[in-house]
Scaffold this active site. Structure first.
Site, mmCIF file in Angstrom:
data_model
loop_
_atom_site.group_PDB
_atom_site.id
_atom_site.type_symbol
_atom_site.label_atom_id
_atom_site.label_comp_id
_atom_site.label_asym_id
_atom_site.label_seq_id
_atom_site.Cartn_x
_atom_site.Cartn_y
_atom_site.Cartn_z
ATOM 1 N N ASP A 30 -41.569 -42.270 37.730
ATOM 2 C CA ASP A 30 -41.066 -40.890 37.822
ATOM 3 C C ASP A 30 -42.015 -40.021 38.651
ATOM 4 O O ASP A 30 -43.226 -40.253 38.670
ATOM 5 C CB ASP A 30 -40.909 -40.314 36.407
ATOM 6 C CG ASP A 30 -40.008 -39.090 36.388
ATOM 7 O OD1 ASP A 30 -39.292 -38.847 37.379
ATOM 8 O OD2 ASP A 30 -40.017 -38.382 35.365
ATOM 9 N N ASN A 32 -41.125 -38.818 42.029
ATOM 10 C CA ASN A 32 -40.923 -38.877 43.483
ATOM 11 C C ASN A 32 -40.539 -37.518 44.058
ATOM 12 O O ASN A 32 -41.014 -37.131 45.130
ATOM 13 C CB ASN A 32 -39.810 -39.873 43.832
ATOM 14 C CG ASN A 32 -40.150 -41.290 43.444
ATOM 15 O OD1 ASN A 32 -41.282 -41.579 43.066
ATOM 16 N ND2 ASN A 32 -39.173 -42.178 43.529
ATOM 17 N N GLY A 33 -39.677 -36.798 43.343
ATOM 18 C CA GLY A 33 -39.224 -35.493 43.827
ATOM 19 C C GLY A 33 -40.376 -34.502 43.886
ATOM 20 O O GLY A 33 -40.549 -33.778 44.874
ATOM 21 N N TRP A 35 -43.543 -35.232 44.103
ATOM 22 C CA TRP A 35 -44.474 -35.669 45.156
ATOM 23 C C TRP A 35 -43.997 -35.146 46.512
ATOM 24 O O TRP A 35 -44.799 -34.609 47.304
ATOM 25 C CB TRP A 35 -44.547 -37.206 45.169
ATOM 26 C CG TRP A 35 -45.553 -37.756 46.129
ATOM 27 C CD1 TRP A 35 -46.852 -38.099 45.870
ATOM 28 C CD2 TRP A 35 -45.340 -38.016 47.538
ATOM 29 N NE1 TRP A 35 -47.458 -38.553 47.014
ATOM 30 C CE2 TRP A 35 -46.556 -38.513 48.048
ATOM 31 C CE3 TRP A 35 -44.252 -37.879 48.399
ATOM 32 C CZ2 TRP A 35 -46.710 -38.884 49.379
ATOM 33 C CZ3 TRP A 35 -44.411 -38.234 49.736
ATOM 34 C CH2 TRP A 35 -45.632 -38.733 50.211
ATOM 35 N N HIS A 47 -38.954 -40.798 47.535
ATOM 36 C CA HIS A 47 -38.417 -42.079 47.066
ATOM 37 C C HIS A 47 -38.939 -43.236 47.925
ATOM 38 O O HIS A 47 -39.275 -44.300 47.416
ATOM 39 C CB HIS A 47 -36.885 -42.055 47.095
ATOM 40 C CG HIS A 47 -36.283 -41.092 46.099
ATOM 41 N ND1 HIS A 47 -36.685 -41.035 44.782
ATOM 42 C CD2 HIS A 47 -35.302 -40.151 46.233
ATOM 43 C CE1 HIS A 47 -35.978 -40.094 44.154
ATOM 44 N NE2 HIS A 47 -35.138 -39.545 45.005
ATOM 45 N N GLU A 77 -27.808 -42.149 34.309
ATOM 46 C CA GLU A 77 -27.700 -40.684 34.406
ATOM 47 C C GLU A 77 -27.987 -40.188 35.825
ATOM 48 O O GLU A 77 -27.629 -39.055 36.173
ATOM 49 C CB GLU A 77 -28.679 -40.015 33.435
ATOM 50 C CG GLU A 77 -28.295 -40.119 31.967
ATOM 51 C CD GLU A 77 -28.429 -41.525 31.392
ATOM 52 O OE1 GLU A 77 -29.381 -42.251 31.763
ATOM 53 O OE2 GLU A 77 -27.568 -41.908 30.579
ATOM 54 N N TRP A 79 -26.645 -40.888 38.510
ATOM 55 C CA TRP A 79 -25.438 -40.619 39.308
ATOM 56 C C TRP A 79 -25.138 -39.121 39.351
ATOM 57 O O TRP A 79 -24.393 -38.659 40.217
ATOM 58 C CB TRP A 79 -24.220 -41.342 38.715
ATOM 59 C CG TRP A 79 -24.280 -42.832 38.812
ATOM 60 C CD1 TRP A 79 -24.601 -43.704 37.817
ATOM 61 C CD2 TRP A 79 -24.001 -43.637 39.977
ATOM 62 N NE1 TRP A 79 -24.541 -45.005 38.282
ATOM 63 C CE2 TRP A 79 -24.177 -44.987 39.604
ATOM 64 C CE3 TRP A 79 -23.621 -43.350 41.298
ATOM 65 C CZ2 TRP A 79 -23.995 -46.047 40.494
ATOM 66 C CZ3 TRP A 79 -23.438 -44.403 42.175
ATOM 67 C CH2 TRP A 79 -23.626 -45.736 41.776
ATOM 68 N N LEU A 141 -44.762 -64.069 38.945
ATOM 69 C CA LEU A 141 -44.476 -62.825 38.220
ATOM 70 C C LEU A 141 -42.962 -62.683 38.126
ATOM 71 O O LEU A 141 -42.253 -62.952 39.097
ATOM 72 C CB LEU A 141 -45.038 -61.620 38.984
ATOM 73 C CG LEU A 141 -44.694 -60.251 38.390
ATOM 74 C CD1 LEU A 141 -45.587 -59.942 37.189
ATOM 75 C CD2 LEU A 141 -44.838 -59.136 39.429
HETATM 76 C C1 IPE Z 1 -35.895 -41.618 34.687
HETATM 77 O O1 IPE Z 1 -36.328 -40.543 35.449
HETATM 78 C C2 IPE Z 1 -35.150 -42.592 35.548
HETATM 79 C C3 IPE Z 1 -35.929 -43.271 36.577
HETATM 80 C C4 IPE Z 1 -37.221 -43.165 36.760
HETATM 81 C C5 IPE Z 1 -35.179 -44.156 37.426
HETATM 82 P P1 IPE Z 1 -35.497 -39.187 35.543
HETATM 83 O O2 IPE Z 1 -36.288 -38.271 36.382
HETATM 84 O O3 IPE Z 1 -34.103 -39.479 35.955
HETATM 85 O O4 IPE Z 1 -35.465 -38.744 34.012
HETATM 86 P P2 IPE Z 1 -35.331 -37.302 33.373
HETATM 87 O O5 IPE Z 1 -34.074 -36.685 33.931
HETATM 88 O O6 IPE Z 1 -36.543 -36.535 33.759
HETATM 89 O O7 IPE Z 1 -35.277 -37.558 31.906
HETATM 90 C C1 IPE Z 2 -37.993 -40.879 39.979
HETATM 91 O O1 IPE Z 2 -38.428 -39.721 40.620
HETATM 92 C C2 IPE Z 2 -36.986 -41.636 40.797
HETATM 93 C C3 IPE Z 2 -35.634 -41.610 40.246
HETATM 94 C C4 IPE Z 2 -35.288 -41.049 39.127
HETATM 95 C C5 IPE Z 2 -34.597 -42.264 41.016
HETATM 96 P P1 IPE Z 2 -37.650 -38.350 40.481
HETATM 97 O O2 IPE Z 2 -36.728 -38.218 41.654
HETATM 98 O O3 IPE Z 2 -37.016 -38.223 39.153
HETATM 99 O O4 IPE Z 2 -38.845 -37.341 40.638
HETATM 100 P P2 IPE Z 2 -38.981 -35.922 39.930
HETATM 101 O O5 IPE Z 2 -38.906 -36.154 38.445
HETATM 102 O O6 IPE Z 2 -37.867 -35.074 40.436
HETATM 103 O O7 IPE Z 2 -40.327 -35.434 40.378
HETATM 104 MG MG MG Z 3 -37.735 -37.457 37.408
#
Ligand code: IPE
Ligand code: IPE
Ligand code: MG
Length: 246
Positions: A30, A32-33, A35, A47, A77, A79, A141
């Site tokens: 979690d 990526n956004g 970052w 991503h 979720e 999607w 692995l």
């Molecule tokens: C959980 O992260 C799913 C993945 C890392 C693929 P999210 O960013 O979607 O989860 P929430 O919405 O913060 O719970």
């Molecule tokens: C996790 O990073 C990747 C996926 C859920 C696909 P996020 O995209 O949820 O990153 P944040 O939580 O917005 O920083």
């Molecule tokens: Mg997230």
């Protein structure tokens, strides 16, 4: 003077505990956004950078001696995100299969996917199937990529299979359910790591992580590296696991 094993245990200053490496590690990748935002870049770059962290982490997992690694790449979720981001995540999985995973296969990484297969586009599903087949004989692995995965959906699907298999109510036990999960040979999770400072499970491995040790790190997933993995394992090694017993 030689030190016998007994003496080593008697003297805590000499005691070197055996390295406690978890067999199965799961990671909620979690952040990526955040970052991307922190670097003034589009979310897609976060991503993409995340896939590089995955590559590093798989290699680190091999070095450390983990046997199974389960990573959460796309949830049932997810999607709900903007269609453009969803499409980008599909493309990124495809690029990752092309770019990173053949190399990892050369290092003996067997890759499998857990999650629904009926909603990903056909072209991607075919790639996922191909990769699974191409790496089926490997075993340095075991890498499990959770894609269109949700723990609740997995349990609902298992319940459906129990019914479809005609299992009588009395015959439904934990083994019968476990045998109908997406990957019955996926081991119980020993250590579950979530990056980016969020303190929740987000519908990941609800059954398999029932007794996992949880470690949360502030590191955003694209910055995650071998040091972070080793720190999480050190933390795990300090935990006392009782499984309900004394
Ligand atoms: C959980 O992260 C799913 C993945 C890392 C693929 P999210 O960013 O979607 O989860 P929430 O919405 O913060 O719970
Ligand atoms: C996790 O990073 C990747 C996926 C859920 C696909 P996020 O995209 O949820 O990153 P944040 O939580 O917005 O920083
Ligand atoms: Mg997230």
């Amino acid at each position: 003077m030689t030190t016998s094993q007994h003496d080593t245990y008697a003297d805590p200053t000499l005691h070197q505990p055996a390295p406690a490496v978890p067999g199965c590690v799961a990671i909620i990748m979690d952040g990526n956004g955040r970052w991307a935002r922190a670097h003034g870049r589009p979310v897609a770059d976060g991503h993409r950078e995340g896939t590089r962290a995955l590559r590093r982490t798989v290699e680190a997992a091999i070095d450390v001696g983990i046997s199974s690694l389960v990573v959460y790449a796309f949830s049932t979720e997810n999607w709900a995100r903007p269609p453009h981001e969803v499409a980008t995540l599909m493309e990124i999985l495809s690029e990752t299969i092309d770019r990173e995973l053949p190399d990892l296969a050369r290092q003996g990484v067997r890759t499998r996917f857990i999650g629904r297969r009926d909603r990903v586009p056909d072209w991607l599903r075919e790639k996922m199937d191909e990769l699974e087949q191409a790496t089926a004989g490997l075993g340095t692995l075991e890498l499990w990529i959770a894609f269109d995965y949700g723990g609740r959906t997995e349990l609902v699907d298992a319940a459906r299979r129990l019914i479809a298999d005609g299992v009588a109510p009395d015959a439904v036990d934990e083994a019968a359910v476990a045998a109908r999960l997406y990957a019955p040979d996926l081991p119980e999770v020993d250590l579950l790591v979530r990056t980016s400072g969020e303190l929740r499970i987000s519908n990941f491995l609800l059954w398999e992580a029932a007794y996992a040790e949880l470690v949360f790190t502030e590191t955003l997933w694209p910055d995650f590296d071998e040091d972070d993995l080793r720190q999480a394992i050190d933390e795990y090694a300090r935990r006392g696991r009782r499984f309900g017993a004394r």
